[in-house]
Design a protein around this motif. Structure first.
Motif, short mmCIF file in Angstrom:
data_model
loop_
_atom_site.label_atom_id
_atom_site.label_comp_id
_atom_site.label_asym_id
_atom_site.label_seq_id
_atom_site.Cartn_x
_atom_site.Cartn_y
_atom_site.Cartn_z
N MET A 44 0.84 -1.20 0.00
CA MET A 44 0.00 0.00 0.00
C MET A 44 0.88 1.25 0.00
SD MET A 44 -3.01 1.30 -0.09
CE MET A 44 -3.96 -0.21 0.09
N ARG A 45 0.53 2.22 -0.83
CA ARG A 45 1.21 3.51 -0.87
C ARG A 45 0.26 4.60 -0.41
NH1 ARG A 45 2.76 4.53 -6.70
NH2 ARG A 45 1.24 2.92 -7.26
N VAL A 46 0.82 5.71 0.05
CA VAL A 46 0.00 6.83 0.52
C VAL A 46 0.49 8.11 -0.16
CG1 VAL A 46 -0.79 8.17 2.49
CG2 VAL A 46 -0.34 5.72 2.76
N ALA A 47 -0.44 8.87 -0.70
CA ALA A 47 -0.15 10.18 -1.28
C ALA A 47 -0.90 11.23 -0.48
CB ALA A 47 -0.57 10.23 -2.74
N LEU A 48 -0.22 12.32 -0.13
CA LEU A 48 -0.84 13.41 0.63
C LEU A 48 -0.71 14.70 -0.15
CD1 LEU A 48 -2.08 14.74 3.10
CD2 LEU A 48 0.15 14.62 4.24
N LEU A 49 -1.85 15.26 -0.55
CA LEU A 49 -1.89 16.55 -1.22
C LEU A 49 -2.29 17.59 -0.18
CD1 LEU A 49 -3.86 15.61 -4.49
CD2 LEU A 49 -1.41 15.35 -4.00
N PHE A 50 -1.40 18.51 0.10
CA PHE A 50 -1.65 19.52 1.12
C PHE A 50 -1.92 20.86 0.46
CE2 PHE A 50 0.12 23.09 3.54
CZ PHE A 50 -0.69 23.03 4.67
N ILE A 51 -2.99 21.54 0.89
CA ILE A 51 -3.31 22.88 0.41
C ILE A 51 -3.44 23.78 1.62
CG2 ILE A 51 -5.78 22.27 0.23
CD1 ILE A 51 -5.92 24.41 -2.07
N ASP A 52 -2.71 24.87 1.62
CA ASP A 52 -2.66 25.78 2.76
C ASP A 52 -3.92 26.66 2.81
OD1 ASP A 52 -1.83 27.48 4.81
OD2 ASP A 52 0.19 27.74 3.98
N GLY A 53 -4.54 26.73 4.00
CA GLY A 53 -5.54 27.77 4.25
C GLY A 53 -6.92 27.55 3.69
N VAL A 54 -7.46 26.32 3.76
CA VAL A 54 -8.81 26.06 3.25
C VAL A 54 -9.63 25.39 4.35
CG1 VAL A 54 -10.21 24.86 1.54
CG2 VAL A 54 -7.99 25.80 0.88
N GLY A 55 -10.65 26.10 4.85
CA GLY A 55 -11.50 25.57 5.89
C GLY A 55 -12.91 25.32 5.40
N ILE A 56 -13.75 24.91 6.35
CA ILE A 56 -15.16 24.63 6.07
C ILE A 56 -15.98 25.82 6.57
CG2 ILE A 56 -17.10 23.08 6.50
CD1 ILE A 56 -15.09 20.83 6.93
N GLY A 57 -16.42 26.65 5.64
CA GLY A 57 -17.18 27.84 5.99
C GLY A 57 -18.63 27.74 5.57
N ARG A 58 -19.30 28.87 5.53
CA ARG A 58 -20.69 28.92 5.10
C ARG A 58 -20.77 28.96 3.57
NH1 ARG A 58 -22.67 33.51 5.95
NH2 ARG A 58 -20.76 34.57 6.61
N LYS A 59 -21.86 28.47 3.03
CA LYS A 59 -22.05 28.52 1.58
C LYS A 59 -22.59 29.89 1.19
CE LYS A 59 -23.73 25.90 -2.38
NZ LYS A 59 -24.55 24.76 -2.87
N ASP A 60 -21.69 30.87 1.26
CA ASP A 60 -22.04 32.27 1.02
C ASP A 60 -21.12 32.82 -0.05
OD1 ASP A 60 -22.59 34.94 1.04
OD2 ASP A 60 -22.20 35.25 3.18
N PRO A 61 -21.59 32.94 -1.29
CA PRO A 61 -20.72 33.42 -2.37
C PRO A 61 -20.15 34.81 -2.12
CG PRO A 61 -22.75 32.47 -3.26
CD PRO A 61 -22.93 32.59 -1.78
N ALA A 62 -20.77 35.58 -1.24
CA ALA A 62 -20.26 36.92 -0.97
C ALA A 62 -18.90 36.89 -0.29
CB ALA A 62 -21.26 37.70 -0.11
N VAL A 63 -18.60 35.81 0.45
CA VAL A 63 -17.33 35.74 1.17
C VAL A 63 -16.54 34.47 0.89
CG1 VAL A 63 -18.16 37.21 3.04
CG2 VAL A 63 -18.36 34.71 3.25
N ASN A 64 -17.21 33.44 0.35
CA ASN A 64 -16.56 32.13 0.22
C ASN A 64 -16.41 31.75 -1.24
OD1 ASN A 64 -15.65 29.52 0.42
ND2 ASN A 64 -17.22 28.83 1.84
N PRO A 65 -15.19 31.80 -1.78
CA PRO A 65 -15.01 31.42 -3.18
C PRO A 65 -15.38 29.96 -3.46
CG PRO A 65 -12.89 31.73 -2.07
CD PRO A 65 -13.94 32.25 -1.15
N LEU A 66 -15.33 29.10 -2.45
CA LEU A 66 -15.71 27.70 -2.66
C LEU A 66 -17.20 27.56 -2.95
CD1 LEU A 66 -13.51 26.33 0.21
CD2 LEU A 66 -13.29 25.61 -2.18
N ALA A 67 -17.99 28.59 -2.62
CA ALA A 67 -19.42 28.58 -2.93
C ALA A 67 -19.70 28.95 -4.38
CB ALA A 67 -20.16 29.54 -1.99
N HIS A 68 -18.66 29.38 -5.11
CA HIS A 68 -18.82 29.74 -6.52
C HIS A 68 -18.68 28.52 -7.43
CE1 HIS A 68 -18.37 34.31 -6.34
NE2 HIS A 68 -18.24 33.92 -5.08
#
Length: 311
Positions: free
Chosen positions: A1-25
């Protein structure tokens, strides 16, 4: 078994609010929300929300939480505070002793860092690197050298004696620039190859083919969050999402893939600072046991050790 870890800095679980959260777009793999269902994950993937605070007052920071990920130890709780930026002396000591890379290598496992950096940059931080036959990309002045400090990831691999890749490796198809496509690196005048996210995923699995553990880190989303820059955030998240989807689509049957962050930031562009939000840990691979503990970001490092049978 192998393991790959993709790390991205600074991404949390926020509200689904396009006004402040780009992940909601977008419907990104990391588009996980406090107040709405998350995206469908391919390949039987799972999204596991994990804590970033460790019960320590203050806002989670990169140095201490990345150390937690790469040691499997509750670094902020051990120090009693969050440490921003680059690891301080106590965190460096913890990394030198408990780096998961060091422990993997000591157990006879192999580990590799897929990122590639300019050779003078690595030399200025005195971390081991692969040989480079190309002329130095730039000269580091004494003043600049004093300001250059190794991140937690570089310290983790240095503790295991694993040399880091240079831009020679990236140009040879054996390494990736942190921005994935190479465009940001070239904008700084660096001789980096330009790739699509899908081509970068192919390079990633080439790199990972010879290692039990492969790590990649991407930090542009965190920079966009601090700048409160929606366009930069969307650009970074779009690129990382396309890359991650291609990595998951090409996942070998004998590999587990983890995607994680260290703290929240970009999911709330109403503030320049980090958030107290949990972060998503995405998992792709054989079914997880119901007993698999994922409660804090430190459990990511512990999972890597457990799956590779290193205790």
């Amino acid at each position: 078994m192998r393991v790959a870890l993709l790390f991205i800095d600074g991404v949390g679980i926020g509200r689904k609010d396009p006004a402040v959260n780009p992940l909601a777009h977008r419907e990104h793999l990391l588009s996980c929300f406090q107040d709405a269902p998350g995206p469908f994950l391919p390949d039987g993937g799972r999204c596991l929300p994990v804590d970033t605070t460790f019960g320590v007052a203050g806002r989670p920071q990169s140095a201490s939480n990345q150390t937690a990920i790469l040691t499997g130890e509750p670094a902020p709780a051990l120090l009693g505070r969050h440490i921003l930026g680059y690891p301080n002396a106590p965190l460096r000591g913890l990394m030198a002793d408990r780096s998961i890379v060091k422990r993997l290598v000591a157990a006879g496992r192999t580990a590799t860092f897929a990122n590639a950096y300019p050779a003078p940059y690595l030399d200025a931080m005195d971390v081991p690197r692969r040989a480079s036959t190309s002329p130095p990309e730039f000269a580091v002045t004494p003043e600049a050298r004093r300001k250059m400090k190794p991140s937690a990831s570089k310290l983790a691999f240095a503790a295991g004696g694993v040399p880091l890749r240079t831009l020679d490796d990236a140009r040879a198809g054996d390494g990736l620039t942190p921005d994935i496509t190479g465009a940001a690196a070239r904008a700084y005048g660096l001789p980096a190859p330009v790739r699509t996210p899908e081509e970068a995923a192919h390079v990633f699995w080439h790199v990972a083919s010879g290692a039990d553990f492969t790590f990649f880190e991407h930090y542009l989303a965190d920079e966009a969050g601090h700048a409160q820059d929606l366009k930069a955030a969307l650009d970074a998240l779009d690129t990382f999402d396309a890359f991650t989807r291609a990595v998951v689509a090409a996942r070998p049957a004998d590999a587990r893939v983890l995607v994680c962050s260290d703290h929240g930031n970009v999911e709330d562009l109403s503030t320049r600072g980090h958030t107290l939000h949990p972060v998503p840990v995405l998992y792709f691979g054989p079914p997880l046991s119901p007993e698999e503990p994922f409660s804090t970001v430190a459990d990511v490092g512990r999972a890597v050790l457990r799956w590779l049978r290193v205790v």
